[in-house]
Enzyme design. Structure first.
Site, short mmCIF file in Angstrom:
data_model
loop_
_atom_site.label_atom_id
_atom_site.label_comp_id
_atom_site.label_asym_id
_atom_site.label_seq_id
_atom_site.Cartn_x
_atom_site.Cartn_y
_atom_site.Cartn_z
N GLN A 189 0.77 -0.91 0.01
CA GLN A 189 -0.01 0.11 -0.11
C GLN A 189 0.91 1.43 0.03
OE1 GLN A 189 -3.08 -0.01 -0.20
NE2 GLN A 189 -3.78 -2.07 0.05
N TYR A 217 -6.53 -13.12 -2.02
CA TYR A 217 -5.58 -11.69 -2.27
C TYR A 217 -5.02 -11.39 -1.11
CZ TYR A 217 -9.43 -12.34 -5.86
OH TYR A 217 -10.53 -12.66 -6.74
N ASN A 222 -1.08 -7.96 5.00
CA ASN A 222 -1.39 -6.70 5.57
C ASN A 222 -2.55 -6.54 6.47
OD1 ASN A 222 -1.00 -3.72 5.64
ND2 ASN A 222 -2.76 -3.65 4.18
N GLU A 238 -2.74 -16.18 -1.29
CA GLU A 238 -2.13 -15.32 -2.10
C GLU A 238 -1.18 -16.05 -3.11
OE1 GLU A 238 -0.19 -12.33 -4.49
OE2 GLU A 238 -1.78 -12.00 -2.81
N ASP A 298 -9.74 -8.30 -1.40
CA ASP A 298 -8.97 -7.03 -1.72
C ASP A 298 -8.45 -7.47 -3.43
OD1 ASP A 298 -7.65 -4.65 -2.30
OD2 ASP A 298 -6.25 -5.17 -0.56
N CYS A 323 -9.94 -1.26 -5.53
CA CYS A 323 -9.08 -0.27 -6.13
C CYS A 323 -9.94 0.39 -7.39
CB CYS A 323 -7.74 -0.58 -6.31
SG CYS A 323 -7.66 -1.93 -7.36
N GLU A 357 -9.95 4.22 -3.85
CA GLU A 357 -9.84 3.04 -2.93
C GLU A 357 -11.10 3.22 -2.16
OE1 GLU A 357 -7.15 -0.13 -2.19
OE2 GLU A 357 -7.05 1.69 -3.61
#
Length: 365
Positions: A189, A217, A222, A238, A298, A323, A357
């Site tokens: 990020q 994802y 994070n 991921e 995400d 996003c 976002e």
């Protein structure tokens, strides 16, 4: 990039335009009041990439301004962190008089942290030899007198590291320190302080959850790291190998004991959950033992594919960070058939751009 738009005096007005635009995009959905999370107006971006222009003995950073359709010299860069802005002139001053280090250098990337670390990547249109390596080590030693810095040299099929290719970010999230391993050339990020607001929002919307959490994802973990406190267990997927390695590092340094990371795509995981295929990477993991009532997604700009949307609909609660509002809308057409949006947020990760976002929290109707 539009340099003319980067004016702190117009920041509030630009953010208000984004708020109105996002609310208008969502007019077909029954949404609660939009929560707006603003950014710092300058020095908010923790990474930056610049091309290098050579003009005789001079050399300087530049970017391409789409509005002007031309390159623009960047001796300083308002969006970049204060640390990057401090490093920029110091680095150029070292490179200019050094023929070995400046020759065929075409790009410099910076990755910085709120905790004071900075990683500098020098990209070349030439192979890097032992002489270059000697000069790069000396450069690092000189810069280290003022900065907590590491340097990477990149060329075709080459990557030379002095001494690390990552930084460790420390974020204060609801008064607690979380640490994140961030590797060069992988996604993180960009806006550190807005990232904290996103984490705190995600923690807040899931604070009364029960059971386990599934995250698709997950990147470097994070959100998984921050959300682990709200769930019995967390299972996260991921695909990118560097991100998975960072996530495993982050689990250890944050002493998280209820988070399992699986390296596979969201699409493959969807097939695994539907028992369409078996995967060697899932050996030893009993998916049926998880009691996941909440799912966190995400996805990339393209949003979720139809099969993944169908998978996500099977959960009581959905946290969706996006996003790209347009692909979020596409996914919500289906998700809203079974779920209701109960929280709605705008996070200004990218001030002075059209980028928005957003986050939605959905609960089964």
């Amino acid at each position: 990039m539009n340099l003319a738009a980067m004016d702190p005096n117009t920041y509030d007005a630009q953010l208000e335009e984004k708020r109105i635009k996002l609310e208008n995009i969502f007019t077909d959905f029954d949404t609660p009041n939009l929560e707006v999370f603003s950014s710092e107006q300058a020095h908010y971006r923790m990474r930056a990439e610049f091309r290098i222009w050579h003009d005789g003995e001079d050399m300087y950073y530049y970017m391409f301004d789409k509005a002007l359709n031309s390159k623009v010299r960047c001796d300083q860069f308002l969006p970049a962190s204060k640390l990057i802005n401090e490093m920029m002139p110091a680095l150029i001053a070292e490179l200019k008089p050094n023929p070995l280090l400046r020759h065929r250098l075409f790009q410099i990337d910076f990755l910085s942290t709120l905790s004071g670390e900075i990683l500098v990547s020098l990209l070349y249109h030439k192979q890097l030899d032992e002489q270059w390596e000697t000069e790069a080590k000396s450069l690092k030693e000189r810069l280290a007198s003022k900065f907590n810095v590491n340097i990477i040299g990149r060329a075709r099929k080459q990557k030379l590291i002095f001494d690390k290719d990552f930084v460790v970010e420390s974020l204060q999230v609801n008064g607690e320190q979380l640490q994140y391993h961030q590797i060069e050339n992988s996604f993180t990020q960009p806006n550190g302080k807005v990232s904290v607001k996103m984490l705190e929002w995600a923690i807040d919307v899931t604070k009364n959850s029960s059971g386990d959490l599934l995250e698709l994802y997950c990147g470097n973990g994070n959100f998984s790291i921050a959300l682990a406190q709200n769930f019995d267990r967390v299972l996260a997927t991921e695909l990118a190998k560097p991100s998975v390695e960072s996530a495993q590092y982050n689990i250890k340094i944050n002493k998280i004991d209820n988070l399992q990371i699986i390296r596979m795509s969201a699409e493959d995981f969807t097939d695994a959950m539907a028992k369409k295929r078996s995967f060697r990477r899932l050996e030893g993991i009993d998916l049926d033992s998880y009691n996941c009532n909440t799912i966190f997604v995400d996805p990339p700009r393209a949003g979720m594919d139809p099969d993944t949307v169908k998978l996500v609909q099977g959960y009581e609660r959905i946290v969706y960070i996006s996003c790209n509002p347009n692909t979020l809308i596409d996914n919500l057409v289906e998700l809203s058939k079974t779920h209701k949006i109960t929280r709605f947020a705008l996070f200004d990760q990218f001030p002075y751009t059209d980028h928005m976002e957003s986050g939605v929290f959905l609960e089964r109707k």
